[in-house]
Design an enzyme around this catalytic site. Sequence first.
Site, mmCIF file in Angstrom:
data_model
loop_
_atom_site.group_PDB
_atom_site.id
_atom_site.type_symbol
_atom_site.label_atom_id
_atom_site.label_comp_id
_atom_site.label_asym_id
_atom_site.label_seq_id
_atom_site.Cartn_x
_atom_site.Cartn_y
_atom_site.Cartn_z
ATOM 1 N N GLY A 1 0.787 -1.229 0.000
ATOM 2 C CA GLY A 1 0.000 0.000 0.000
ATOM 3 C C GLY A 1 0.818 1.277 0.000
ATOM 4 O O GLY A 1 0.275 2.364 0.205
ATOM 5 N N PRO B 1 5.161 -4.722 -1.039
ATOM 6 C CA PRO B 1 4.909 -3.590 -1.934
ATOM 7 C C PRO B 1 4.606 -4.075 -3.357
ATOM 8 O O PRO B 1 5.253 -4.988 -3.857
ATOM 9 C CB PRO B 1 6.230 -2.818 -1.898
ATOM 10 N N GLY B 2 3.609 -3.474 -3.983
ATOM 11 C CA GLY B 2 3.315 -3.763 -5.384
ATOM 12 C C GLY B 2 3.586 -2.524 -6.213
ATOM 13 O O GLY B 2 4.615 -2.385 -6.879
ATOM 14 N N ARG B 3 2.680 -1.571 -6.076
ATOM 15 C CA ARG B 3 2.800 -0.315 -6.813
ATOM 16 C C ARG B 3 4.176 0.338 -6.653
ATOM 17 O O ARG B 3 4.771 0.789 -7.629
ATOM 18 C CB ARG B 3 1.726 0.653 -6.293
ATOM 19 N N ARG C 1 -7.805 3.291 -14.193
ATOM 20 C CA ARG C 1 -7.624 3.901 -12.871
ATOM 21 C C ARG C 1 -8.153 5.324 -12.754
ATOM 22 O O ARG C 1 -8.715 5.681 -11.718
ATOM 23 C CB ARG C 1 -6.155 3.808 -12.458
ATOM 24 N N CYS D 1 -16.116 3.810 -26.452
ATOM 25 C CA CYS D 1 -17.403 4.478 -26.576
ATOM 26 C C CYS D 1 -18.092 4.561 -25.226
ATOM 27 O O CYS D 1 -19.142 3.961 -25.015
ATOM 28 C CB CYS D 1 -18.258 3.739 -27.596
HETATM 29 C C1 LIG Z 1 -2.804 -5.270 -3.311
HETATM 30 C C2 LIG Z 1 -2.061 -5.904 -2.226
HETATM 31 C C3 LIG Z 1 -0.729 -5.576 -2.004
HETATM 32 C C4 LIG Z 1 0.013 -4.510 -2.794
HETATM 33 O O1 LIG Z 1 -0.571 -3.253 -2.693
HETATM 34 P P1 LIG Z 1 0.198 -1.987 -3.297
HETATM 35 O O2 LIG Z 1 -0.717 -0.857 -3.038
HETATM 36 O O3 LIG Z 1 0.369 -2.250 -4.764
HETATM 37 O O4 LIG Z 1 1.507 -1.898 -2.609
HETATM 38 C C5 LIG Z 1 -0.046 -6.255 -1.012
HETATM 39 N N1 LIG Z 1 -0.664 -7.202 -0.264
HETATM 40 C C6 LIG Z 1 -1.959 -7.542 -0.459
HETATM 41 C C7 LIG Z 1 -2.567 -8.598 0.377
HETATM 42 C C8 LIG Z 1 -2.704 -6.910 -1.431
HETATM 43 O O5 LIG Z 1 -3.986 -7.234 -1.601
#
Ligand SMILES: *Cc1c(COP(=O)(O)O)cnc(C)c1O
Length: 446
Positions: free
Chosen positions: A261, A304-306, A342, A373
């Site tokens: 997050g 971390p993802g984003r 998004r 469209c």
């Molecule tokens: C989506 C998610 C993440 C990654 O969230 P980011 O906002 O991309 O860092 C990590 N853990 C879980 C369980 C998630 O659902």
Amino acid sequence: MAVTTVATAIPAQSPDDLSVWPATTARGPHGDPTVSGVELPDVAAQFGTPVYVLDETDVRERCRAYRSAFPGADVLYAAKAFLCRAMVHWVHEEGLGLDVCSAGDLELAVIAGLPPERIVFHGNAKSPEDLRAALRHGVGRIVVDSTSETARLAAHVPQGTRQRVMARVVPGVAAGGHAAIRTGTDDRKSGLSIADGSAMHAVTRLVEQPRLELTGLHCHIGSQIDTVKPYVVAVRHLVGLMARIRDRHGITLPELDLGGGHAVAHRPGEHPLDVPELARRVRRELADACAQSDLPVPRLAVEPGRAVVARAGVALYRVLAVKRTGARVFVAVDGGTSDNPRPALYGVRYAPRLVGRRSTAATRPVTVVGRHCEAGDALASDVPLPDDVRPGDLLAVPVAGAYHLSTTSGGNSVGRPPVVAVADGRARLLVRRESAQDLRSRDTGL
Ligand SMILES: *Cc1c(COP(=O)(O)O)cnc(C)c1O
């Protein structure tokens, strides 16, 4: 798709401000940004548009930054931000594990060579196929999200073996950039509430299952969180629960996973989460809270993802039409909500720029829209672009690496765009464009 667009004036963007661009961005021959020494119009010419460019160096540098901020912790890249085999390979080489939430993600990761024990399997509604795949491949941890899942999961575990699991709990912390991506409060679909007792109830069920081994607690409190405080509060609540679990069941949980997050800046001037500061404050809170409860400090994990992949990505679009209606200028490009939902879903705002041509025209605010469209098909509003922007121009949208390609839809049968990696002056195709043939091949009935 319902959309609320709040038009607020933003300061005109300086063409020199490349602060949200990938790490290797430099100024090329015509003042245009180059990424890893590659000129973006060359990528568009070679692979067509729309196309997503991914800076390999940027991804690797982010992974290393996490590893050095969190020594001794597990850093798991959240696959849902964006996954392909190359991505798996990069994060693995940089020492990260992976967080997946479907059998599909898991299989791709395993095929790409990631050791299954480095994988954590998530999901608020895991299908029987998901559970079977997770157990067959031997993932490191399965994160249990509900009490009912416990018995269902245990029933799939072969006799004489044990699966390691974590319990996803809801610490009751409100955080995150948008209501749709907040997951730390009690009214969300993921996780077991600490406040209403369901977390303790689920833990009791888990510790009673001989085929499951509870290793720790997990939480994920939201997305696009730009301050450290909510994480510190979550740590305190989780350690509190760990102490109550010890008191009730006599077990000391060795692990604590704080989820992801972490916010990134999408436009110059926005503030990303300070990751080294997060690491320092979380470590300190964990040490203090554990000392107070007389608990050993658990091994920490973050997901971390984003924050790993967002800034590495640049989306390139071709302008197809420019429409001036009254005071507004609409610049329509050859992508849209099908590759980036998004802005429509969460109101995310981007800073696109013209590339491939030097313009001396004054800038004025325009709305960049897609080709679909639907009235809500907008990519960016109130963005300054040169007044002479015209069909055939290229627009580049930075911070496009996360939750674009992983959220694509098949809208209007346009096909999903390709992904091109850039590194050391070279561009190479990672994922090819989805063709009309690909789309037709799934349509088997009449
Ligand atoms: C989506 C998610 C993440 C990654 O969230 P980011 O906002 O991309 O860092 C990590 N853990 C879980 C369980 C998630 O659902």
